[in-house]
Design a protein around this motif. Structure first.
Motif, PDB file in Angstrom:
ATOM      1  N   GLU A  66       0.826  -1.205   0.000  1.00 55.72           N
ATOM      2  CA  GLU A  66       0.000   0.000   0.000  1.00 55.72           C
ATOM      3  C   GLU A  66       0.862   1.259   0.000  1.00 55.72           C
ATOM      4  OE1 GLU A  66      -2.954   2.771  -0.037  1.00 55.72           O
ATOM      5  OE2 GLU A  66      -3.017   0.639  -0.549  1.00 55.72           O
ATOM      6  N   ARG A  67       2.000   1.228   0.703  1.00 53.87           N
ATOM      7  CA  ARG A  67       2.871   2.395   0.745  1.00 53.87           C
ATOM      8  C   ARG A  67       3.529   2.627  -0.613  1.00 53.87           C
ATOM      9  NH1 ARG A  67       3.389   4.635   5.550  1.00 53.87           N
ATOM     10  NH2 ARG A  67       5.284   5.795   5.001  1.00 53.87           N
ATOM     11  N   VAL A  68       3.814   1.562  -1.319  1.00 53.71           N
ATOM     12  CA  VAL A  68       4.348   1.721  -2.672  1.00 53.71           C
ATOM     13  C   VAL A  68       3.265   2.287  -3.583  1.00 53.71           C
ATOM     14  CG1 VAL A  68       5.261   0.506  -4.687  1.00 53.71           C
ATOM     15  CG2 VAL A  68       6.058  -0.111  -2.395  1.00 53.71           C
ATOM     16  N   SER A 150       5.455  -4.852  -6.223  1.00 55.73           N
ATOM     17  CA  SER A 150       4.509  -3.742  -6.390  1.00 55.73           C
ATOM     18  C   SER A 150       5.195  -2.495  -6.951  1.00 55.73           C
ATOM     19  CB  SER A 150       3.839  -3.408  -5.048  1.00 55.73           C
ATOM     20  OG  SER A 150       4.793  -3.074  -4.061  1.00 55.73           O
ATOM     21  N   PHE A 151       6.531  -2.430  -6.896  1.00 55.28           N
ATOM     22  CA  PHE A 151       7.232  -1.306  -7.521  1.00 55.28           C
ATOM     23  C   PHE A 151       6.990  -1.302  -9.030  1.00 55.28           C
ATOM     24  CE2 PHE A 151       9.741  -1.016  -3.607  1.00 55.28           C
ATOM     25  CZ  PHE A 151       9.915   0.354  -3.504  1.00 55.28           C
ATOM     26  N   TRP A 152       6.818  -2.477  -9.607  1.00 52.38           N
ATOM     27  CA  TRP A 152       6.568  -2.581 -11.036  1.00 52.38           C
ATOM     28  C   TRP A 152       5.086  -2.775 -11.354  1.00 52.38           C
ATOM     29  CZ3 TRP A 152      10.799  -4.633  -8.561  1.00 52.38           C
ATOM     30  CH2 TRP A 152      12.052  -4.184  -9.002  1.00 52.38           C
ATOM     31  N   LEU A 153       4.382  -3.487 -10.491  1.00 52.12           N
ATOM     32  CA  LEU A 153       2.976  -3.780 -10.747  1.00 52.12           C
ATOM     33  C   LEU A 153       2.041  -2.723 -10.172  1.00 52.12           C
ATOM     34  CD1 LEU A 153       2.991  -7.610  -9.905  1.00 52.12           C
ATOM     35  CD2 LEU A 153       3.212  -6.522 -12.156  1.00 52.12           C
ATOM     36  N   ARG A 232      17.494  -7.994  -1.131  1.00 53.04           N
ATOM     37  CA  ARG A 232      18.366  -6.812  -1.140  1.00 53.04           C
ATOM     38  C   ARG A 232      18.651  -6.363  -2.572  1.00 53.04           C
ATOM     39  NH1 ARG A 232      19.757  -3.280   2.710  1.00 53.04           N
ATOM     40  NH2 ARG A 232      19.644  -5.042   4.129  1.00 53.04           N
ATOM     41  N   MET A 233      18.910  -7.323  -3.452  1.00 58.45           N
ATOM     42  CA  MET A 233      19.203  -6.991  -4.847  1.00 58.45           C
ATOM     43  C   MET A 233      17.972  -6.424  -5.546  1.00 58.45           C
ATOM     44  SD  MET A 233      21.516 -10.355  -5.783  1.00 58.45           S
ATOM     45  CE  MET A 233      21.700  -9.875  -7.504  1.00 58.45           C
ATOM     46  N   LEU A 234      16.810  -7.011  -5.297  1.00 60.88           N
ATOM     47  CA  LEU A 234      15.582  -6.511  -5.908  1.00 60.88           C
ATOM     48  C   LEU A 234      15.238  -5.131  -5.373  1.00 60.88           C
ATOM     49  CD1 LEU A 234      13.414  -7.377  -7.938  1.00 60.88           C
ATOM     50  CD2 LEU A 234      12.062  -8.224  -6.017  1.00 60.88           C
ATOM     51  N   GLN A 235      15.482  -4.915  -4.085  1.00 61.40           N
ATOM     52  CA  GLN A 235      15.247  -3.600  -3.489  1.00 61.40           C
ATOM     53  C   GLN A 235      16.141  -2.553  -4.146  1.00 61.40           C
ATOM     54  OE1 GLN A 235      15.353  -3.247   0.906  1.00 61.40           O
ATOM     55  NE2 GLN A 235      16.867  -1.631   0.595  1.00 61.40           N
ATOM     56  N   SER A 236      17.396  -2.923  -4.380  1.00 61.88           N
ATOM     57  CA  SER A 236      18.319  -1.987  -5.021  1.00 61.88           C
ATOM     58  C   SER A 236      17.856  -1.632  -6.424  1.00 61.88           C
ATOM     59  CB  SER A 236      19.725  -2.612  -5.070  1.00 61.88           C
ATOM     60  OG  SER A 236      20.631  -1.756  -5.742  1.00 61.88           O
ATOM     61  N   ALA A 237      17.381  -2.651  -7.144  1.00 64.79           N
ATOM     62  CA  ALA A 237      16.892  -2.388  -8.499  1.00 64.79           C
ATOM     63  C   ALA A 237      15.623  -1.542  -8.469  1.00 64.79           C
ATOM     64  CB  ALA A 237      16.615  -3.711  -9.212  1.00 64.79           C
ATOM     65  N   LYS A 241      15.590   3.976  -9.329  1.00 62.89           N
ATOM     66  CA  LYS A 241      14.812   5.086  -9.882  1.00 62.89           C
ATOM     67  C   LYS A 241      13.372   4.844  -9.492  1.00 62.89           C
ATOM     68  CE  LYS A 241      13.609   7.527 -14.130  1.00 62.89           C
ATOM     69  NZ  LYS A 241      13.742   7.579 -15.618  1.00 62.89           N
ATOM     70  N   VAL A 242      12.906   5.590  -8.511  1.00 61.52           N
ATOM     71  CA  VAL A 242      11.572   5.390  -7.985  1.00 61.52           C
ATOM     72  C   VAL A 242      10.603   6.358  -8.655  1.00 61.52           C
ATOM     73  CG1 VAL A 242      10.116   5.418  -5.935  1.00 61.52           C
ATOM     74  CG2 VAL A 242      12.475   4.608  -5.786  1.00 61.52           C
ATOM     75  N   VAL A 243       9.548   5.806  -9.231  1.00 61.97           N
ATOM     76  CA  VAL A 243       8.464   6.613  -9.794  1.00 61.97           C
ATOM     77  C   VAL A 243       7.212   6.230  -9.041  1.00 61.97           C
ATOM     78  CG1 VAL A 243       7.115   7.189 -11.830  1.00 61.97           C
ATOM     79  CG2 VAL A 243       9.558   6.727 -12.048  1.00 61.97           C
ATOM     80  N   VAL A 244       6.619   7.186  -8.332  1.00 67.53           N
ATOM     81  CA  VAL A 244       5.417   6.898  -7.543  1.00 67.53           C
ATOM     82  C   VAL A 244       4.223   7.544  -8.219  1.00 67.53           C
ATOM     83  CG1 VAL A 244       6.715   6.709  -5.396  1.00 67.53           C
ATOM     84  CG2 VAL A 244       5.757   8.921  -6.051  1.00 67.53           C
TER      85      VAL A 244
END
Length: 247
Positions: A66-68, A150-153, A232-237, A241-244
């Motif tokens: 939800e925060r993402v 959820s960063f991508w979806l 950790r690796m997925l979090q780094s990816a 570049k975060v787009v919210v």
């Protein structure tokens, strides 16, 4: 009230599954290497750790997703705290509460109603709690990976629900993994979800002792390390570049 409702639900399902196991073990004694008392102990142990391992959700992942989705994750990334460790610390506290309150009551009621194969050696209980702790870490690591999708979806609820179904099947919640036939059983026992219930149950039932116990711990630690590093690796990816939503 939610906890009491959960205790009631786990107890009701515990009785339903217990009588199902009694009928099954009556036809197939020592199925999966368990006698009837051990099988019933497995049933109530599963109900005790179901919420602890958050196999059906209810952990941190819904909040993180939800925060993402809302964009509040941007605030979390500015905080002077590691994102993965922050959520893991909270999930460990949640798991401890669920085990203590929602786990012990159904197990106690099950012990009153059925002849369970509970150990009398306190060191076995300590070994079991260590295994449960490692199982919670593995569970967290899996759910953290799911939440990060959820960063991508933008909405990881569907992935979380599918993962819950997989966890229920491959953890041994429906049937002990020792009962699974052939290649399916071999596959199920090497997947990370076996660390959630099957291994802690076998530790409590005395199936893992000596070097066997060390091997069981190593299996859980190995999966925890692999999955946490993957997280950790997925979090780094994801945070490179975060787009919210909204900006």
């Amino acid at each position: 009230m939610a906890t009491l409702a959960g205790v009631f639900t786990n107890t009701v399902f515990g009785f339903i599954v217990a009588y199902t196991y009694i009928a099954l073990w009556d036809q197939r004694p020592h199925l999966g290497g368990y006698d009837e008392a051990q099988a019933l102990t497995y049933v109530w142990l599963g109900q005790a750790v179901l919420a602890t391992m958050a196999m059906m959700g209810g952990g941190f992942e819904d909040d993180l997703i939800e925060r993402v989705r809302s964009g509040d994750i941007a605030i979390d990334l500015y905080r002077p705290a590691d994102l993965q460790l922050w959520w893991m610390a909270g999930d460990l506290g949640r798991a401890a509460y669920q085990l203590l309150v929602r786990g012990t009551l159904p197990m106690a009621l099950g012990a009153l109603a059925f002849d369970l194969a509970l150990p009398v050696n306190p060191f076995v209980w300590i070994a079991f709690l260590v295994s449960v702790f490692l199982g919670v870490v593995v569970s967290f690591a899996v759910r953290y990976l799911v939440a990060l999708t959820s960063f991508w979806l933008l909405d990881g609820a569907g992935v979380a629900q599918m993962t819950s179904l997989v966890a229920l099947f491959f953890s041994g919640m429906l049937l002990p993994l020792n009962v699974f036939p052939g290649a399916l059983g071999e596959l199920a026992r090497v997947l990370p979800w076996s660390a959630l219930l099957q291994i802690p149950a076998d530790v409590l039932l005395g199936k893992h002792t000596g070097w066997g116990l060390v091997g069981a711990y190593a299996f859980q630690l190995g999966w925890a390390a692999v999955l946490l590093v993957a997280g950790r690796m997925l979090q780094s990816a994801a945070t490179r570049k975060v787009v919210v939503q909204g900006g």
